[in-house]
Write an enzyme that holds these catalytic residues in place. Sequence first.
Site, PDB file in Angstrom:
ATOM      1  CG  ASN A   9       6.841  32.313  -7.353  1.00 13.07           C
ATOM      2  OD1 ASN A   9       8.055  32.480  -7.455  1.00 13.07           O
ATOM      3  ND2 ASN A   9       6.226  31.210  -7.751  1.00 13.07           N
ATOM      4  CD1 TRP A  10       8.833  38.866  -7.864  1.00 10.01           C
ATOM      5  CD2 TRP A  10      10.984  39.273  -7.429  1.00 10.01           C
ATOM      6  NE1 TRP A  10       8.915  40.095  -7.275  1.00 10.01           N
ATOM      7  CE2 TRP A  10      10.222  40.376  -6.998  1.00 10.01           C
ATOM      8  CE3 TRP A  10      12.370  39.311  -7.253  1.00 10.01           C
ATOM      9  CZ2 TRP A  10      10.799  41.493  -6.407  1.00 10.01           C
ATOM     10  CZ3 TRP A  10      12.943  40.412  -6.661  1.00 10.01           C
ATOM     11  CH2 TRP A  10      12.168  41.501  -6.246  1.00 10.01           C
ATOM     12  CE  LYS A  11       5.396  31.810 -11.351  1.00  7.52           C
ATOM     13  NZ  LYS A  11       4.383  31.224 -12.193  1.00  7.52           N
ATOM     14  CG  HIS A  91       5.289  26.949  -8.061  1.00 10.01           C
ATOM     15  ND1 HIS A  91       5.144  26.736  -9.417  1.00 10.01           N
ATOM     16  CD2 HIS A  91       4.663  28.122  -7.790  1.00 10.01           C
ATOM     17  CE1 HIS A  91       4.465  27.753  -9.929  1.00 10.01           C
ATOM     18  NE2 HIS A  91       4.150  28.600  -8.965  1.00 10.01           N
ATOM     19  CD  GLU A  93       5.988  27.992 -12.740  1.00  8.63           C
ATOM     20  OE1 GLU A  93       6.900  28.554 -12.107  1.00  8.63           O
ATOM     21  OE2 GLU A  93       4.961  28.599 -13.126  1.00  8.63           O
ATOM     22  CD  GLU A 163       0.512  29.320  -7.194  1.00  5.92           C
ATOM     23  OE1 GLU A 163       0.516  30.539  -7.326  1.00  5.92           O
ATOM     24  OE2 GLU A 163       1.518  28.613  -7.343  1.00  5.92           O
ATOM     25  N   GLY A 169      -0.038  31.988 -15.291  1.00  2.00           N
ATOM     26  CA  GLY A 169       0.591  32.670 -16.423  1.00  2.00           C
ATOM     27  C   GLY A 169      -0.266  32.682 -17.681  1.00  2.00           C
TER      28      GLY A 169
HETATM   29  P1  13P Z   1       0.906  34.186 -12.380  1.00  2.00           P
HETATM   30  O1  13P Z   1       0.395  35.164 -11.367  1.00  2.00           O
HETATM   31  O2  13P Z   1       1.929  34.792 -13.313  1.00  2.00           O
HETATM   32  O3  13P Z   1      -0.187  33.469 -13.094  1.00  2.00           O
HETATM   33  O4  13P Z   1       1.730  33.065 -11.566  1.00  2.00           O
HETATM   34  C1  13P Z   1       1.107  32.437 -10.494  1.00  2.00           C
HETATM   35  C2  13P Z   1       2.110  31.614  -9.777  1.00  2.00           C
HETATM   36  O5  13P Z   1       2.544  30.589 -10.262  1.00  2.00           O
HETATM   37  C3  13P Z   1       2.583  32.103  -8.477  1.00  2.00           C
HETATM   38  O6  13P Z   1       3.297  31.118  -7.803  1.00  2.00           O
END
Ligand code: 13P
Length: 247
Positions: A9-11, A91, A93, A163, A169
Amino acid sequence: MRKQILAANWKMNLTQKEVHSWIADFQTKNWNSEQVQVRVYPSAIYLKDFTTAQVHCGAQNVFHEVRGAFTGELSVEQLQSIGCQSVLIGHSERRELFQESNELIAQKVKACIKASFPFVLCCGEPLSVRKAQTQEAFILDQLQKNLEHVSPDQIDLLAIAYEPIWAIGSGLSASVHEITEMHLAIRTFLMARFGEAGQNVSILYGGSVNTANAAAIFNCANVDGALVGGASLDVESFYELWLALCA
Ligand code: 13P
């Protein structure tokens, strides 16, 4: 056998030039496996860059309406029309920063089901919930509400990503014990809700997965892969995760 999935997941990261270089590096590695599928969830503007890259690519979000006056949104039909193969829904976020409610997420799930479009439903508890030790009830409530419109014969479209928000993060992943406990709770929920078919749903872990902790996480019961943020932006580290999951 359940599908094992390693998903990036590159966001909101990488420019087009960086994406092209990532794909070029990606293509120098061997990603063939009978048991593990690799997926990339880039920003939607790059989805078409993947159509020649021979890799499962998906969107990070989708809107539940079919078409119309919804400026800035993308529909399931639009994603399917360019060869996009799946989508992340809910997600944390999206839930936290963009106020997506359980009801809205259930609508998005419904839209995917209606179009037979595979989706990864994300769930996760905030730190306050973990501190109060009510995380299981919190996650099962999310799943109950988000999967309201799904019946057992449709769940081959579903994968779940657990998650915990405090692990995303942060560099601090959940412990092997915490992951095992939650994935078992999710599996138990799926079987109670969908019967035997619940065995076939892949449950991914996400939250600071990296090359140091991946092997231990992939060894946990009911962990069928990972949804990876930061460590997926670099092909070398992403490939190490791939090797760990294939091992
Ligand atoms: P990180 O691997 O950067 O903690 O992010 C996890 C995430 O939100 C994947 O969707």
